[in-house]
Design a protein around this motif. Sequence first.
Motif, PDB file in Angstrom:
ATOM      1  N   ALA A 157       0.822  -1.216   0.000  1.00 35.71           N
ATOM      2  CA  ALA A 157       0.000   0.000   0.000  1.00 35.71           C
ATOM      3  C   ALA A 157       0.853   1.263   0.000  1.00 35.71           C
ATOM      4  O   ALA A 157       0.524   2.251  -0.662  1.00 35.71           O
ATOM      5  N   LEU A 158       1.975   1.223   0.721  1.00 35.22           N
ATOM      6  CA  LEU A 158       2.829   2.409   0.801  1.00 35.22           C
ATOM      7  C   LEU A 158       3.676   2.589  -0.456  1.00 35.22           C
ATOM      8  O   LEU A 158       4.184   3.688  -0.707  1.00 35.22           O
ATOM      9  N   ALA A 159       3.830   1.521  -1.221  1.00 30.88           N
ATOM     10  CA  ALA A 159       4.615   1.612  -2.459  1.00 30.88           C
ATOM     11  C   ALA A 159       3.747   1.887  -3.686  1.00 30.88           C
ATOM     12  O   ALA A 159       4.267   2.198  -4.759  1.00 30.88           O
ATOM     13  N   LYS A 160       2.453   1.800  -3.524  1.00 32.04           N
ATOM     14  CA  LYS A 160       1.526   1.964  -4.646  1.00 32.04           C
ATOM     15  C   LYS A 160       1.536   3.400  -5.170  1.00 32.04           C
ATOM     16  O   LYS A 160       1.761   4.346  -4.415  1.00 32.04           O
ATOM     17  N   LYS A 161       1.276   3.558  -6.456  1.00 28.56           N
ATOM     18  CA  LYS A 161       1.149   4.879  -7.071  1.00 28.56           C
ATOM     19  C   LYS A 161      -0.330   5.264  -7.071  1.00 28.56           C
ATOM     20  O   LYS A 161      -1.163   4.576  -7.666  1.00 28.56           O
ATOM     21  N   LYS A 168      -0.616  15.675  -6.328  1.00 29.61           N
ATOM     22  CA  LYS A 168      -0.388  16.183  -7.682  1.00 29.61           C
ATOM     23  C   LYS A 168       0.996  16.795  -7.869  1.00 29.61           C
ATOM     24  O   LYS A 168       1.553  16.773  -8.972  1.00 29.61           O
ATOM     25  N   ASP A 169       1.601  17.334  -6.810  1.00 30.76           N
ATOM     26  CA  ASP A 169       2.925  17.948  -6.925  1.00 30.76           C
ATOM     27  C   ASP A 169       4.042  17.062  -6.380  1.00 30.76           C
ATOM     28  O   ASP A 169       5.215  17.448  -6.424  1.00 30.76           O
ATOM     29  N   LYS A 170       3.680  15.900  -5.847  1.00 32.86           N
ATOM     30  CA  LYS A 170       4.692  15.007  -5.293  1.00 32.86           C
ATOM     31  C   LYS A 170       5.470  14.338  -6.425  1.00 32.86           C
ATOM     32  O   LYS A 170       4.871  13.760  -7.332  1.00 32.86           O
ATOM     33  N   PRO A 171       6.798  14.397  -6.410  1.00 33.68           N
ATOM     34  CA  PRO A 171       7.580  13.694  -7.429  1.00 33.68           C
ATOM     35  C   PRO A 171       7.258  12.202  -7.422  1.00 33.68           C
ATOM     36  O   PRO A 171       7.032  11.612  -6.369  1.00 33.68           O
ATOM     37  N   ALA A 172       7.240  11.616  -8.587  1.00 32.99           N
ATOM     38  CA  ALA A 172       6.847  10.210  -8.711  1.00 32.99           C
ATOM     39  C   ALA A 172       7.737   9.293  -7.888  1.00 32.99           C
ATOM     40  O   ALA A 172       7.275   8.279  -7.355  1.00 32.99           O
ATOM     41  N   SER A 175       8.630   9.064  -1.672  1.00 38.03           N
ATOM     42  CA  SER A 175       7.799   8.188  -0.845  1.00 38.03           C
ATOM     43  C   SER A 175       6.597   8.965  -0.321  1.00 38.03           C
ATOM     44  O   SER A 175       6.423  10.161  -0.613  1.00 38.03           O
ATOM     45  N   LEU A 176       5.785   8.292   0.473  1.00 34.97           N
ATOM     46  CA  LEU A 176       4.615   8.947   1.072  1.00 34.97           C
ATOM     47  C   LEU A 176       4.954   9.612   2.405  1.00 34.97           C
ATOM     48  O   LEU A 176       4.049   9.969   3.164  1.00 34.97           O
ATOM     49  N   GLU A 177       6.238   9.805   2.674  1.00 32.30           N
ATOM     50  CA  GLU A 177       6.644  10.539   3.887  1.00 32.30           C
ATOM     51  C   GLU A 177       5.922  11.880   3.925  1.00 32.30           C
ATOM     52  O   GLU A 177       5.928  12.641   2.959  1.00 32.30           O
ATOM     53  N   GLY A 178       5.262  12.155   5.056  1.00 30.72           N
ATOM     54  CA  GLY A 178       4.572  13.422   5.224  1.00 30.72           C
ATOM     55  C   GLY A 178       3.120  13.432   4.828  1.00 30.72           C
ATOM     56  O   GLY A 178       2.390  14.370   5.169  1.00 30.72           O
ATOM     57  N   TYR A 179       2.665  12.405   4.115  1.00 30.19           N
ATOM     58  CA  TYR A 179       1.316  12.439   3.535  1.00 30.19           C
ATOM     59  C   TYR A 179       0.275  11.639   4.325  1.00 30.19           C
ATOM     60  O   TYR A 179      -0.908  11.679   3.989  1.00 30.19           O
ATOM     61  N   LEU A 180       0.687  10.898   5.344  1.00 28.84           N
ATOM     62  CA  LEU A 180      -0.276  10.144   6.157  1.00 28.84           C
ATOM     63  C   LEU A 180      -0.708  11.023   7.320  1.00 28.84           C
ATOM     64  O   LEU A 180       0.000  11.172   8.304  1.00 28.84           O
ATOM     65  N   LEU A 293      14.757  24.075   0.532  1.00 26.10           N
ATOM     66  CA  LEU A 293      14.025  23.031   1.244  1.00 26.10           C
ATOM     67  C   LEU A 293      14.763  21.701   1.167  1.00 26.10           C
ATOM     68  O   LEU A 293      15.483  21.438   0.201  1.00 26.10           O
ATOM     69  N   PRO A 294      14.581  20.851   2.153  1.00 28.89           N
ATOM     70  CA  PRO A 294      15.105  19.475   2.021  1.00 28.89           C
ATOM     71  C   PRO A 294      14.366  18.760   0.897  1.00 28.89           C
ATOM     72  O   PRO A 294      13.312  19.225   0.445  1.00 28.89           O
ATOM     73  N   PRO A 295      14.873  17.637   0.427  1.00 31.55           N
ATOM     74  CA  PRO A 295      14.265  16.940  -0.718  1.00 31.55           C
ATOM     75  C   PRO A 295      12.836  16.458  -0.489  1.00 31.55           C
ATOM     76  O   PRO A 295      12.082  16.286  -1.445  1.00 31.55           O
ATOM     77  N   GLY A 296      12.486  16.222   0.762  1.00 28.55           N
ATOM     78  CA  GLY A 296      11.143  15.728   1.058  1.00 28.55           C
ATOM     79  C   GLY A 296      10.765  16.019   2.486  1.00 28.55           C
ATOM     80  O   GLY A 296      11.580  16.519   3.278  1.00 28.55           O
ATOM     81  N   PRO A 297       9.521  15.737   2.867  1.00 24.28           N
ATOM     82  CA  PRO A 297       9.090  15.932   4.254  1.00 24.28           C
ATOM     83  C   PRO A 297       9.922  15.075   5.210  1.00 24.28           C
ATOM     84  O   PRO A 297      10.460  14.045   4.822  1.00 24.28           O
TER      85      PRO A 297
END
Length: 351
Positions: A157-161, A168-172, A175-180, A293-297
């Motif tokens: 589930a965490l690896a799914k696209k 919409k702005d998250k790079p493909a 990861s889902l870091e920050g989005y849960l 900014l850092p690369p991700g959340p």
Amino acid sequence: MQLQSNSSALKAHMPRGRKVWWYSAAGVLAFFCLLVIGTFWWYNHNLTPVDSDASAKLFRVEAGDTADSIGRRLVTEGLIRNDVVFKIVLRLEGKASTIKAGAYQLSAAENMHAIIAKLVSGKPNTVRLQLSPGITLKTAREQIIKAGFSAEAVDAALAKKYNHPLLKDKPAEASLEGYLFPDTYFVNLDESPETLVVRMFDTLYQKIQNGNLLPAFSAEGLNMHQAIILASVIEKEVGPSDRAHVAQVFLSRLRMEMPLGSDATFAYAAAQLGVAATPDLNSPYNTRLVTGLPPGPISNVSYSSLEGLGRPTATEDLYFVSGDDGINYFSKTLPEHEANTAKYCHLKCQL
């Protein structure tokens, strides 16, 4: 002279063959009685709870599972004492074919009748999952698994696209870091982890929409992904009361192309790399050294961090330090910041 009783006299005059038969019959009767008593005890004992520990265990029944296979797994997992008795009870109660597929919370402290009642009820089990603010994706994964989902299903589930407006702005490749979104979720264990993840997306996106924060993020030159990144840094740096103030400090630094200088970013990088957290850590996440900014959340984000970023305090401050007393001290210049650090931050600033 002592007289014999009638029975004694009868036995005395009974032929030897009949005596043997009488003793054999008595022995068989005694054995049968003991067998009945023993069977009754064995049967009732195996109906009793295996343990006094009332901790719940997740037990899944898949479509196509038989009473035999279910009984064996219940024994293996320490939930019932005997699978033969389990099948006997099912047949006696006419429930051999009524067990329903699903996820059940069972306890070794329940007797067999209670466990069977759950398995035939078909009622889905709901568990309470609480994701705290400021936790990483790794910790969220562990908590979702602990709620009752398999590690394999959660990882998938965490690896799914996903096709969701929040992403919409998250790079493909990100990861889902920050989005849960951190919240309390009542989870039906029959649902898939993907459904749960989408619920978290929906909750976060609705919070942003209801707060009308997207125009505010855009006015600061931040898309959705960038806003979540910066909100995660704010989340890890200070508590709710100072988040709007810190948001403005970071926004000002970004505009001036100054490093954010967040200790939380190199701490996150160190945890990901499994090394000591030091201000000179070589990582794109280390905003002590890298501008922008850092690369991700670096964690999930509460609404207060997002709102603080969307409605920052009007201030010219460029620095802040968290004192040993738990108070954040703000300043406009580096000399003022250094003075605050020397005065208020001794233990926390030993890095």
